[in-house]
Design a protein around this motif. Structure first.
Motif, PDB file in Angstrom:
ATOM      1  N   ARG A  18       0.816  -1.203   0.000  1.00  0.00           N
ATOM      2  CA  ARG A  18       0.000   0.000   0.000  1.00  0.00           C
ATOM      3  C   ARG A  18       0.852   1.256   0.000  1.00  0.00           C
ATOM      4  O   ARG A  18       0.486   2.290  -0.543  1.00  0.00           O
ATOM      5  CB  ARG A  18      -0.919  -0.015   1.229  1.00  0.00           C
ATOM      6  CG  ARG A  18      -1.870   1.166   1.291  1.00  0.00           C
ATOM      7  CD  ARG A  18      -2.607   1.196   2.603  1.00  0.00           C
ATOM      8  NE  ARG A  18      -3.602   0.142   2.679  1.00  0.00           N
ATOM      9  CZ  ARG A  18      -4.870   0.329   2.354  1.00  0.00           C
ATOM     10  NH1 ARG A  18      -5.275   1.484   1.899  1.00  0.00           N
ATOM     11  NH2 ARG A  18      -5.731  -0.650   2.465  1.00  0.00           N
ATOM     12  N   ASP A  43       1.853   3.467   2.434  1.00  0.00           N
ATOM     13  CA  ASP A  43       1.504   4.684   3.173  1.00  0.00           C
ATOM     14  C   ASP A  43       2.078   4.654   4.588  1.00  0.00           C
ATOM     15  O   ASP A  43       1.714   5.470   5.426  1.00  0.00           O
ATOM     16  CB  ASP A  43      -0.009   4.886   3.226  1.00  0.00           C
ATOM     17  CG  ASP A  43      -0.751   3.769   3.966  1.00  0.00           C
ATOM     18  OD1 ASP A  43      -0.130   2.717   4.253  1.00  0.00           O
ATOM     19  OD2 ASP A  43      -1.956   3.939   4.262  1.00  0.00           O
ATOM     20  N   VAL A  44       3.012   3.725   4.857  1.00  0.00           N
ATOM     21  CA  VAL A  44       3.559   3.540   6.201  1.00  0.00           C
ATOM     22  C   VAL A  44       5.085   3.577   6.164  1.00  0.00           C
ATOM     23  O   VAL A  44       5.705   2.925   5.324  1.00  0.00           O
ATOM     24  CB  VAL A  44       3.091   2.198   6.806  1.00  0.00           C
ATOM     25  CG1 VAL A  44       3.781   1.933   8.149  1.00  0.00           C
ATOM     26  CG2 VAL A  44       1.583   2.185   6.983  1.00  0.00           C
ATOM     27  N   SER A  75       1.675  -2.875   3.911  1.00  0.00           N
ATOM     28  CA  SER A  75       1.470  -1.433   3.983  1.00  0.00           C
ATOM     29  C   SER A  75       2.761  -0.630   4.042  1.00  0.00           C
ATOM     30  O   SER A  75       2.741   0.589   3.874  1.00  0.00           O
ATOM     31  CB  SER A  75       0.636  -1.085   5.227  1.00  0.00           C
ATOM     32  OG  SER A  75      -0.668  -1.583   5.122  1.00  0.00           O
ATOM     33  N   ASP A 133       1.930   9.025   5.298  1.00  0.00           N
ATOM     34  CA  ASP A 133       0.897   9.466   6.232  1.00  0.00           C
ATOM     35  C   ASP A 133       1.013   8.836   7.617  1.00  0.00           C
ATOM     36  O   ASP A 133       0.625   9.437   8.616  1.00  0.00           O
ATOM     37  CB  ASP A 133      -0.498   9.135   5.674  1.00  0.00           C
ATOM     38  CG  ASP A 133      -0.788   9.857   4.370  1.00  0.00           C
ATOM     39  OD1 ASP A 133      -0.376  11.027   4.238  1.00  0.00           O
ATOM     40  OD2 ASP A 133      -1.420   9.238   3.493  1.00  0.00           O
ATOM     41  N   ILE A 134       1.510   7.605   7.685  1.00  0.00           N
ATOM     42  CA  ILE A 134       1.489   6.830   8.926  1.00  0.00           C
ATOM     43  C   ILE A 134       2.911   6.441   9.290  1.00  0.00           C
ATOM     44  O   ILE A 134       3.683   5.990   8.443  1.00  0.00           O
ATOM     45  CB  ILE A 134       0.622   5.568   8.765  1.00  0.00           C
ATOM     46  CG1 ILE A 134      -0.830   5.949   8.468  1.00  0.00           C
ATOM     47  CG2 ILE A 134       0.690   4.686  10.021  1.00  0.00           C
ATOM     48  CD1 ILE A 134      -1.697   4.772   8.050  1.00  0.00           C
ATOM     49  N   ARG A 156      -4.807   4.049  10.318  1.00  0.00           N
ATOM     50  CA  ARG A 156      -5.466   4.450   9.068  1.00  0.00           C
ATOM     51  C   ARG A 156      -6.953   4.710   9.282  1.00  0.00           C
ATOM     52  O   ARG A 156      -7.566   5.524   8.571  1.00  0.00           O
ATOM     53  CB  ARG A 156      -5.242   3.369   8.019  1.00  0.00           C
ATOM     54  CG  ARG A 156      -5.577   3.800   6.599  1.00  0.00           C
ATOM     55  CD  ARG A 156      -5.292   2.681   5.598  1.00  0.00           C
ATOM     56  NE  ARG A 156      -3.872   2.368   5.536  1.00  0.00           N
ATOM     57  CZ  ARG A 156      -3.346   1.198   5.877  1.00  0.00           C
ATOM     58  NH1 ARG A 156      -4.131   0.225   6.325  1.00  0.00           N
ATOM     59  NH2 ARG A 156      -2.054   0.986   5.778  1.00  0.00           N
ATOM     60  N   SER A 157      -7.540   4.037  10.262  1.00  0.00           N
ATOM     61  CA  SER A 157      -8.973   4.223  10.537  1.00  0.00           C
ATOM     62  C   SER A 157      -9.271   5.559  11.214  1.00  0.00           C
ATOM     63  O   SER A 157     -10.431   5.922  11.384  1.00  0.00           O
ATOM     64  CB  SER A 157      -9.482   3.081  11.419  1.00  0.00           C
ATOM     65  OG  SER A 157      -9.041   3.232  12.768  1.00  0.00           O
ATOM     66  N   PRO A 208      -0.305   8.943  13.203  1.00  0.00           N
ATOM     67  CA  PRO A 208      -0.213   9.802  12.027  1.00  0.00           C
ATOM     68  C   PRO A 208       1.122  10.557  12.075  1.00  0.00           C
ATOM     69  O   PRO A 208       1.563  10.967  13.165  1.00  0.00           O
ATOM     70  CB  PRO A 208      -1.404  10.761  12.185  1.00  0.00           C
ATOM     71  CG  PRO A 208      -2.351  10.038  13.106  1.00  0.00           C
ATOM     72  CD  PRO A 208      -1.475   9.254  14.032  1.00  0.00           C
TER      73      PRO A 208
END
Length: 245
Positions: free
Chosen positions: A22, A24-25, A67, A115-116, A140-141, A184
């Motif tokens: 993914r 984003d981490v 991720s 983002d994370i 992410r949630s 985040p």
């Protein structure tokens, strides 16, 4: 610092691939500490478990989490080049004098497109990729801080300075906290920017900002290897369950 076999440049069997998925981490691995309780005179993250440094085991498992886009290792300053050879799929920066300084150094290498951010102990070398994913998914949630946790199974007593028992503590609401801890990126940046004293726990820094820290179920495999006995236990786990590799 004297070189040891744990930082050999022979990486054929130790290669840690760049993560894919993914993307984003980012996972920060502060690995500059000496880890004196483990002994041996080698930085703890570079002590060997089943022939490979703890850091290599930890990064390999993190890289398997779909991720994860990047891994940033804060290495002992004198070992940066050697650590780059051990984990060629990772970004390696010089660590600081404390864990908090090392996390901040690693965090500064994360681009704004991520983002994370997860912070992970190299000493938790057998942490399964599924736990990394669970923490990332919880952040992410929309949660501001997420930590893996296990129930306390031993009886806990509070004692005074003379080691006299004052009370038996109800263990029902108590938890043992593991890593990776997830946030985040902007939340963790703000927490480190406002830190006024040293913390060994990034969730504690985020708590100082007034954010609620949430838990997800931890893993028995995510034990922290800090003592020679822990190293023996981890070795036994690898021997009994080769799939853990």
């Amino acid at each position: 610092m004297t070189r040891t076999p744990a930082v050999s440049s022979d990486i054929d069997s130790r290669d840690v691939p760049a993560p894919t998925g993914r993307r984003d981490v980012a996972v920060l691995v502060p690995a500059a500490g000496l880890g004196l309780r483990l002994g041996g005179g080698t930085p703890k993250a570079l002590r060997e478990l089943a022939g490979e440094p703890l850091l290599v085991h930890a990064c390999r498992r993190v890289a398997q989490a779909p991720s994860v886009a990047m891994i940033v290792v804060a290495a002992p300053p004198a070992e940066v080049d050697a650590v780059r050879a051990l984990v060629p799929g990772a970004t390696v920066v010089p660590g600081g004098a404390t864990r908090q300084e090392s996390v901040a150094a690693a965090l500064s290498a994360v681009p704004a497109t991520i983002d994370i951010v997860l912070v992970h102990d190299a000493a938790r070398a057998l942490t399964p990729p599924d736990l990394v994913e669970a923490v990332a998914a919880a952040v992410r949630s929309g949660l501001p801080a997420v930590v893996p946790a296990l129930p306390v199974v031993d009886t806990v007593k509070r004692v005074d300075t003379a080691d006299r028992v004052l009370e038996t503590v109800d263990r029902t609401p108590l938890r043992i906290i593991q890593t990776p801890q997830g946030f985040p990126r902007q939340t963790l940046l703000a927490a480190h920017a406002q830190a006024t004293d040293d913390h060994t726990d990034d969730a504690g820094l985020v708590e100082r900002l007034g954010h609620q820290v949430h838990t997800v179920p931890g893993s028995d495999l995510a034990l922290k290897i800090t003592r020679p006995l822990d190293l023996l236990i981890a070795t036994a786990l690898l021997t009994a369950h080769p799939e853990v590799r």
